[in-house]
Design an enzyme around this catalytic site. Structure first.
Site, PDB file in Angstrom:
ATOM      1  N   ASP A  46       0.938  -1.224  -0.010  1.00 52.33           N
ATOM      2  CA  ASP A  46       0.076   0.011   0.038  1.00 52.33           C
ATOM      3  C   ASP A  46       0.719   1.304   0.110  1.00 52.33           C
ATOM      4  O   ASP A  46       1.610   1.770   0.997  1.00 52.33           O
ATOM      5  CB  ASP A  46      -0.847   0.144   1.010  1.00 52.33           C
ATOM      6  CG  ASP A  46      -1.930   1.202   1.146  1.00 52.33           C
ATOM      7  OD1 ASP A  46      -3.042   1.104   0.507  1.00 52.33           O
ATOM      8  OD2 ASP A  46      -1.445   2.053   1.733  1.00 52.33           O
ATOM      9  N   TYR A  51       3.228   9.687  -0.559  1.00 57.86           N
ATOM     10  CA  TYR A  51       4.723   9.066   0.254  1.00 57.86           C
ATOM     11  C   TYR A  51       5.832   9.227  -0.413  1.00 57.86           C
ATOM     12  O   TYR A  51       6.869   9.041   0.196  1.00 57.86           O
ATOM     13  CB  TYR A  51       4.106   7.715   0.474  1.00 57.86           C
ATOM     14  CG  TYR A  51       2.845   7.315   1.293  1.00 57.86           C
ATOM     15  CD1 TYR A  51       2.315   8.309   1.578  1.00 57.86           C
ATOM     16  CD2 TYR A  51       2.442   6.021   1.091  1.00 57.86           C
ATOM     17  CE1 TYR A  51       0.751   7.899   2.148  1.00 57.86           C
ATOM     18  CE2 TYR A  51       1.104   5.466   1.764  1.00 57.86           C
ATOM     19  CZ  TYR A  51       0.529   6.462   2.266  1.00 57.86           C
ATOM     20  OH  TYR A  51      -0.510   6.217   2.966  1.00 57.86           O
ATOM     21  N   LYS A  76      -2.539   5.860  -4.505  1.00 54.67           N
ATOM     22  CA  LYS A  76      -3.479   6.801  -4.087  1.00 54.67           C
ATOM     23  C   LYS A  76      -3.140   8.242  -4.703  1.00 54.67           C
ATOM     24  O   LYS A  76      -2.179   8.585  -4.803  1.00 54.67           O
ATOM     25  CB  LYS A  76      -3.606   7.017  -2.621  1.00 54.67           C
ATOM     26  CG  LYS A  76      -3.693   5.758  -1.591  1.00 54.67           C
ATOM     27  CD  LYS A  76      -3.718   6.050  -0.229  1.00 54.67           C
ATOM     28  CE  LYS A  76      -3.625   4.618   0.386  1.00 54.67           C
ATOM     29  NZ  LYS A  76      -1.995   4.674   0.785  1.00 54.67           N
ATOM     30  N   HIS A 109      -7.231   9.748  -2.182  1.00 53.05           N
ATOM     31  CA  HIS A 109      -6.525   9.614  -0.769  1.00 53.05           C
ATOM     32  C   HIS A 109      -7.508  10.425   0.099  1.00 53.05           C
ATOM     33  O   HIS A 109      -7.551   9.878   1.280  1.00 53.05           O
ATOM     34  CB  HIS A 109      -5.219  10.424  -0.974  1.00 53.05           C
ATOM     35  CG  HIS A 109      -4.285   9.889   0.194  1.00 53.05           C
ATOM     36  ND1 HIS A 109      -2.795   9.762  -0.232  1.00 53.05           N
ATOM     37  CD2 HIS A 109      -4.151   9.485   1.394  1.00 53.05           C
ATOM     38  CE1 HIS A 109      -2.369   9.344   0.873  1.00 53.05           C
ATOM     39  NE2 HIS A 109      -3.203   8.997   1.825  1.00 53.05           N
ATOM     40  N   LYS A 231       2.560  -0.723   8.812  1.00 48.69           N
ATOM     41  CA  LYS A 231       4.013  -0.500   8.298  1.00 48.69           C
ATOM     42  C   LYS A 231       5.021  -0.760   9.422  1.00 48.69           C
ATOM     43  O   LYS A 231       4.723  -0.480  10.479  1.00 48.69           O
ATOM     44  CB  LYS A 231       3.847   1.011   8.185  1.00 48.69           C
ATOM     45  CG  LYS A 231       5.103   1.722   7.704  1.00 48.69           C
ATOM     46  CD  LYS A 231       5.874   2.474   9.214  1.00 48.69           C
ATOM     47  CE  LYS A 231       7.300   3.158   8.657  1.00 48.69           C
ATOM     48  NZ  LYS A 231       7.764   3.409  10.054  1.00 48.69           N
ATOM     49  N   SER A 232       6.270  -1.235   8.947  1.00 49.61           N
ATOM     50  CA  SER A 232       7.302  -0.937   9.951  1.00 49.61           C
ATOM     51  C   SER A 232       8.722  -1.275   9.031  1.00 49.61           C
ATOM     52  O   SER A 232       8.699  -1.729   7.678  1.00 49.61           O
ATOM     53  CB  SER A 232       7.386  -2.567  10.710  1.00 49.61           C
ATOM     54  OG  SER A 232       8.468  -2.174  11.483  1.00 49.61           O
ATOM     55  N   ARG A 237       9.935  -6.826  12.957  1.00 46.61           N
ATOM     56  CA  ARG A 237       8.204  -6.686  13.192  1.00 46.61           C
ATOM     57  C   ARG A 237       7.626  -6.918  11.780  1.00 46.61           C
ATOM     58  O   ARG A 237       6.564  -7.388  12.029  1.00 46.61           O
ATOM     59  CB  ARG A 237       8.325  -5.076  13.478  1.00 46.61           C
ATOM     60  CG  ARG A 237       8.606  -4.740  15.152  1.00 46.61           C
ATOM     61  CD  ARG A 237       8.531  -3.414  15.069  1.00 46.61           C
ATOM     62  NE  ARG A 237       8.727  -2.658  16.538  1.00 46.61           N
ATOM     63  CZ  ARG A 237       9.014  -1.444  16.951  1.00 46.61           C
ATOM     64  NH1 ARG A 237       9.043  -0.438  15.781  1.00 46.61           N
ATOM     65  NH2 ARG A 237       9.045  -1.142  18.038  1.00 46.61           N
ATOM     66  N   ASN A 241       4.443  -9.430  12.294  1.00 49.15           N
ATOM     67  CA  ASN A 241       2.869  -8.782  11.748  1.00 49.15           C
ATOM     68  C   ASN A 241       2.554  -9.699  10.878  1.00 49.15           C
ATOM     69  O   ASN A 241       1.253  -9.566  10.462  1.00 49.15           O
ATOM     70  CB  ASN A 241       3.169  -7.399  11.043  1.00 49.15           C
ATOM     71  CG  ASN A 241       3.524  -6.519  12.302  1.00 49.15           C
ATOM     72  OD1 ASN A 241       3.585  -6.757  13.537  1.00 49.15           O
ATOM     73  ND2 ASN A 241       3.836  -5.205  11.924  1.00 49.15           N
TER      74      ASN A 241
HETATM   75  N1  LIG Z   1      -5.029   6.715   3.318  1.00 51.35           N
HETATM   76  C1  LIG Z   1      -4.635   7.147   4.420  1.00 51.35           C
HETATM   77  O1  LIG Z   1      -4.785   8.389   4.654  1.00 51.35           O
HETATM   78  C2  LIG Z   1      -3.740   6.659   5.121  1.00 51.35           C
HETATM   79  C3  LIG Z   1      -3.067   7.271   6.590  1.00 51.35           C
HETATM   80  C4  LIG Z   1      -2.030   6.923   7.231  1.00 51.35           C
HETATM   81  C5  LIG Z   1      -1.577   5.550   6.829  1.00 51.35           C
HETATM   82  N2  LIG Z   1      -2.009   4.878   5.723  1.00 51.35           N
HETATM   83  C6  LIG Z   1      -1.657   3.352   5.273  1.00 51.35           C
HETATM   84  O2  LIG Z   1      -1.685   2.463   6.363  1.00 51.35           O
HETATM   85  C7  LIG Z   1      -0.430   1.978   6.685  1.00 51.35           C
HETATM   86  C8  LIG Z   1      -0.181   1.578   8.204  1.00 51.35           C
HETATM   87  O3  LIG Z   1      -0.264   2.713   8.995  1.00 51.35           O
HETATM   88  P1  LIG Z   1       0.640   3.731   9.569  1.00 51.35           P
HETATM   89  O4  LIG Z   1       1.985   3.566   9.000  1.00 51.35           O
HETATM   90  O5  LIG Z   1       0.091   4.902   9.965  1.00 51.35           O
HETATM   91  O6  LIG Z   1       0.614   3.313  11.370  1.00 51.35           O
HETATM   92  P2  LIG Z   1       0.692   1.643  11.667  1.00 51.35           P
HETATM   93  O7  LIG Z   1       0.873   0.564  10.750  1.00 51.35           O
HETATM   94  O8  LIG Z   1      -0.546   1.480  12.744  1.00 51.35           O
HETATM   95  O9  LIG Z   1       1.783   1.787  12.939  1.00 51.35           O
HETATM   96  C9  LIG Z   1       3.130   1.949  12.389  1.00 51.35           C
HETATM   97  C10 LIG Z   1       4.057   2.306  13.699  1.00 51.35           C
HETATM   98  O10 LIG Z   1       4.069   1.120  14.204  1.00 51.35           O
HETATM   99  C11 LIG Z   1       5.424   0.381  14.545  1.00 51.35           C
HETATM  100  N3  LIG Z   1       5.038  -0.746  14.481  1.00 51.35           N
HETATM  101  C12 LIG Z   1       4.893  -1.704  13.327  1.00 51.35           C
HETATM  102  N4  LIG Z   1       4.752  -3.157  13.982  1.00 51.35           N
HETATM  103  C13 LIG Z   1       4.980  -3.339  15.012  1.00 51.35           C
HETATM  104  C14 LIG Z   1       5.203  -4.091  16.026  1.00 51.35           C
HETATM  105  N5  LIG Z   1       4.930  -5.444  15.764  1.00 51.35           N
HETATM  106  N6  LIG Z   1       5.370  -3.846  17.274  1.00 51.35           N
HETATM  107  C15 LIG Z   1       5.561  -2.788  17.638  1.00 51.35           C
HETATM  108  N7  LIG Z   1       5.479  -1.648  16.872  1.00 51.35           N
HETATM  109  C16 LIG Z   1       5.305  -1.886  15.424  1.00 51.35           C
HETATM  110  C17 LIG Z   1       6.106   1.115  13.426  1.00 51.35           C
HETATM  111  O11 LIG Z   1       7.617   1.272  13.844  1.00 51.35           O
HETATM  112  P3  LIG Z   1       8.891   0.765  13.140  1.00 51.35           P
HETATM  113  O12 LIG Z   1       8.689   1.442  11.363  1.00 51.35           O
HETATM  114  O13 LIG Z   1       9.987   1.707  13.562  1.00 51.35           O
HETATM  115  O14 LIG Z   1       9.209  -0.588  13.077  1.00 51.35           O
HETATM  116  C18 LIG Z   1       5.709   2.329  13.218  1.00 51.35           C
HETATM  117  O15 LIG Z   1       5.980   3.306  14.035  1.00 51.35           O
HETATM  118  C19 LIG Z   1       0.610   3.084   6.130  1.00 51.35           C
HETATM  119  O16 LIG Z   1       1.943   2.732   5.877  1.00 51.35           O
HETATM  120  C20 LIG Z   1      -0.160   3.405   4.779  1.00 51.35           C
HETATM  121  O17 LIG Z   1       0.045   2.526   3.956  1.00 51.35           O
HETATM  122  C21 LIG Z   1      -3.059   5.415   4.913  1.00 51.35           C
END
Ligand SMILES: NC(=O)c1ccc[n+]([C@@H]2O[C@H](COP(=O)([O-])OP(=O)(O)OC[C@H]3O[C@@H](n4cnc5c(N)ncnc54)[C@H](OP(=O)(O)O)[C@@H]3O)[C@@H](O)[C@H]2O)c1
Length: 278
Positions: A46, A51, A76, A109, A231-232, A237, A241
């Protein structure tokens, strides 16, 4: 490890229920992170024009040696590309940057209803779909009132609505609306960027299953039917995940996690968000 389930979208296209998100992964780190994810077994990425890492996502996919049909790619439309002709050109630019002839899913988006006409933008998405540049099209950050307007004024029902969704923001009404209209719900920030991982309800359930808190939260999403892409940039991780298909939460545990809802966002409310990059 059991296979990642596939979710059938409203046009018959199938999407892996678990993917890999690349928001806030720097371009210089993206090839490595996506390559690690693909090696582990992720088959859904994704990304977004916003980005700034579509080129690197494309490079990682090309280097993986996987057949194009094996990897589901979402991107997006950026917030400054909502005008009809601009949106068509932006889709072409994404394909060029990704090095692909077609994306699997293309999303608006943000609705940006205060500053743009997302109905016109959706008509551009319908054209992009009709031209075969996207196998499916959808929206992101749309509330029910945005979706209703699209239903009333355009032809195609979005295949997907990608929204912020996690145990502190369970979005029950919007998920219900999506389901009622054949739109699949994708959960962004599925672990609330880490904020839910210290919650005592979640850590207790994790301990009972000998799993991490992140695995439990991702498993909760999967059992609810949400599509997720945590995301990581941390290989351990990324692996962890992915390992969420060999255990099951009980109905009582699912209910305990859902009861954590506080309608708390980590990002902006789509009704207030009207930022267009200059
Ligand atoms: N459509 C939209 O408006 C929108 C907005 C936001 C996000 N998104 C999409 O959704 C995806 C995921 O959302 P997000 O990146 O905002 O947040 P997320 O996936 O909820 O959280 C990512 C954060 O959690 C940490 N993490 C990941 N796996 C972990 C685990 N097993 N244990 C502990 N910490 C962990 C990561 O750290 P590290 O990377 O340091 O490991 C990072 O800081 C994005 O990458 C994007 O593709 C879309």
């Amino acid at each position: 490890m059991p296979a990642v389930p596939m979710i059938r979208l409203n046009n018959g296209v199938e999407i892996p229920q678990l993917g890999f998100g690349v928001f806030q992964i720097k371009p210089a780190d993206t090839v490595q992170a996506v390559s690690t994810a693909l090696e582990i077994g992720y088959r859904h990425i994704d990304t977004a024009q916003m980005y700034g890492n579509e080129k690197q996502v494309g490079q990682a996919i090309a280097r993986s040696g996987l057949a194009r049909s094996e990897v589901f790619v979402t991107t997006k439309l950026n917030n400054d590309k909502h005008d009809y002709d601009v949106a068509l050109a932006a889709a072409d630019q994404s394909l060029a940057d990704l090095g692909l002839d077609q994306v699997d899913l293309f999303l608006i988006h943000w609705p940006l209803a205060n500053v743009t006409d997302y109905v016109q933008t959706w008509r551009a998405m319908e054209k992009i779909y009709a031209d075969g540049k996207a196998r499916s099209i959808g929206v992101s950050n749309f509330h029910t009132h945005h979706l209703r307007k699209l239903h009333d004024e355009t032809h195609l029902v979005p295949a997907v609505n990608q929204i912020e969704l996690h145990p502190y923001l369970t979005q029950d009404e919007l998920r219900g609306f999506d389901a009622e209209h054949g739109t699949a719900t994708e959960a962004w920030s599925p672990i609330a960027r880490g904020r839910v991982l210290d919650d005592p309800v979640i850590t207790a359930i994790a301990a009972a299953h000998d799993r991490t808190a992140a695995q439990v939260v991702l498993r909760w999403h999967v059992q609810l039917g949400n599509i997720v892409f945590p995301k990581s940039i941390t290989p351990e991780r990324i692996k962890q995940n992915f390992e969420i298909f060999d255990f099951e939460l009980s109905d009582a545990e699912l209910g305990q996690i859902s009861a954590l809802n506080r309608n708390e966002r980590t990002g902006p409310d789509p009704d207030q968000f009207d930022h267009i990059p200059s």
